[in-house]
Motif scaffolding. Sequence first.
Motif, mmCIF file in Angstrom:
data_model
loop_
_atom_site.group_PDB
_atom_site.id
_atom_site.type_symbol
_atom_site.label_atom_id
_atom_site.label_comp_id
_atom_site.label_asym_id
_atom_site.label_seq_id
_atom_site.Cartn_x
_atom_site.Cartn_y
_atom_site.Cartn_z
ATOM 1 N N TYR A 1 0.860 -1.180 0.000
ATOM 2 C CA TYR A 1 0.000 0.000 0.000
ATOM 3 C C TYR A 1 0.897 1.232 0.000
ATOM 4 C CZ TYR A 1 -3.744 -3.247 0.818
ATOM 5 O OH TYR A 1 -4.636 -4.278 0.676
ATOM 6 N N VAL A 2 0.603 2.162 -0.894
ATOM 7 C CA VAL A 2 1.499 3.280 -1.162
ATOM 8 C C VAL A 2 0.846 4.599 -0.738
ATOM 9 C CG1 VAL A 2 2.808 4.442 -2.983
ATOM 10 C CG2 VAL A 2 2.408 1.985 -3.123
ATOM 11 N N GLU B 1 -1.160 10.399 1.196
ATOM 12 C CA GLU B 1 -2.565 9.983 1.072
ATOM 13 C C GLU B 1 -2.861 8.912 2.118
ATOM 14 O OE1 GLU B 1 -4.761 11.435 -0.743
ATOM 15 O OE2 GLU B 1 -3.393 12.739 -1.838
ATOM 16 N N TRP B 2 -2.710 9.307 3.387
ATOM 17 C CA TRP B 2 -2.840 8.362 4.484
ATOM 18 C C TRP B 2 -4.258 7.811 4.605
ATOM 19 C CZ3 TRP B 2 -5.434 8.029 9.195
ATOM 20 C CH2 TRP B 2 -4.951 7.055 10.070
ATOM 21 N N MET B 3 -5.248 8.671 4.612
ATOM 22 C CA MET B 3 -6.625 8.219 4.800
ATOM 23 C C MET B 3 -7.069 7.279 3.673
ATOM 24 S SD MET B 3 -9.114 8.170 6.830
ATOM 25 C CE MET B 3 -9.782 9.472 7.794
ATOM 26 N N PRO B 4 -6.881 7.657 2.385
ATOM 27 C CA PRO B 4 -7.258 6.706 1.324
ATOM 28 C C PRO B 4 -6.492 5.384 1.428
ATOM 29 C CG PRO B 4 -6.929 8.881 0.395
ATOM 30 C CD PRO B 4 -6.456 8.941 1.831
ATOM 31 N N CYS B 5 -5.242 5.454 1.843
ATOM 32 C CA CYS B 5 -4.430 4.247 1.992
ATOM 33 C C CYS B 5 -5.035 3.339 3.077
ATOM 34 C CB CYS B 5 -2.998 4.651 2.334
ATOM 35 S SG CYS B 5 -1.773 3.380 2.034
ATOM 36 N N MET B 6 -5.375 3.928 4.204
ATOM 37 C CA MET B 6 -5.986 3.159 5.291
ATOM 38 C C MET B 6 -7.347 2.601 4.871
ATOM 39 S SD MET B 6 -3.671 3.205 7.541
ATOM 40 C CE MET B 6 -4.493 2.462 8.923
ATOM 41 N N GLN B 7 -8.131 3.404 4.176
ATOM 42 C CA GLN B 7 -9.453 2.946 3.722
ATOM 43 C C GLN B 7 -9.323 1.767 2.757
ATOM 44 O OE1 GLN B 7 -10.786 6.780 2.313
ATOM 45 N NE2 GLN B 7 -12.016 7.129 4.159
ATOM 46 N N GLU B 8 -8.322 1.825 1.893
ATOM 47 C CA GLU B 8 -8.086 0.732 0.944
ATOM 48 C C GLU B 8 -7.717 -0.553 1.691
ATOM 49 O OE1 GLU B 8 -7.399 -0.760 -3.138
ATOM 50 O OE2 GLU B 8 -8.403 1.027 -2.396
ATOM 51 N N GLY C 1 -9.823 -5.939 3.862
ATOM 52 C CA GLY C 1 -9.945 -6.875 4.967
ATOM 53 C C GLY C 1 -8.805 -6.842 5.971
ATOM 54 N N ILE C 2 -7.912 -5.900 5.857
ATOM 55 C CA ILE C 2 -6.825 -5.785 6.822
ATOM 56 C C ILE C 2 -7.376 -5.116 8.078
ATOM 57 C CG2 ILE C 2 -4.580 -4.725 7.278
ATOM 58 C CD1 ILE C 2 -4.036 -4.986 4.242
ATOM 59 N N SER C 3 -7.105 -5.734 9.216
ATOM 60 C CA SER C 3 -7.639 -5.183 10.466
ATOM 61 C C SER C 3 -6.577 -4.985 11.544
ATOM 62 C CB SER C 3 -8.751 -6.092 11.002
ATOM 63 O OG SER C 3 -8.235 -7.397 11.224
ATOM 64 N N ASP C 4 -5.389 -5.488 11.321
ATOM 65 C CA ASP C 4 -4.304 -5.290 12.279
ATOM 66 C C ASP C 4 -3.287 -4.320 11.708
ATOM 67 O OD1 ASP C 4 -5.365 -7.127 14.094
ATOM 68 O OD2 ASP C 4 -4.346 -8.811 13.126
ATOM 69 N N PHE C 5 -2.989 -3.266 12.476
ATOM 70 C CA PHE C 5 -2.043 -2.236 12.036
ATOM 71 C C PHE C 5 -0.998 -2.047 13.123
ATOM 72 C CE2 PHE C 5 -6.091 -1.466 10.023
ATOM 73 C CZ PHE C 5 -5.741 -1.310 8.691
ATOM 74 N N TYR C 6 0.260 -2.064 12.717
ATOM 75 C CA TYR C 6 1.357 -1.902 13.680
ATOM 76 C C TYR C 6 2.205 -0.726 13.288
ATOM 77 C CZ TYR C 6 -0.063 -6.654 14.727
ATOM 78 O OH TYR C 6 -0.791 -7.743 15.048
#
Length: 104
Positions: free
Chosen positions: A57-58, A87-94, A99-104
């Motif tokens: 994710y870019v 583009e942090w928000m669009p990246c997170m939304q993508e 289906g990604i739910s864990d973020f470190y």
Amino acid sequence: MEKLLEKANATEGCLQAKELKTSGAFHTKCMMPAREKLLAALKEVEPKMQPPTCDVYVNLTGSKIPAGTPVPKIVEMLADQLTNCVEWMPCMQEMIKDGISDFY
């Protein structure tokens, strides 16, 4: 800056506006000279780089690039990131959409 902050904070719906303490004009066109130096350095090591083995994710685009994306494309995107908004928000939304739910 102070007037812009006051105006933003007085705008209905504004959740937060604050001045960021940074050491440079990162992610702006002011970094164009640095971008050229970064691009040259990346091109120098490009032959040693390998395409990614998984989707990435870019922040530049807010979307993902697939595994196997050619290194020259990644090199350009890394250089472009220096002079473009994150583009942090669009990246997170993508990621959430995928289906990604864990973020470190």
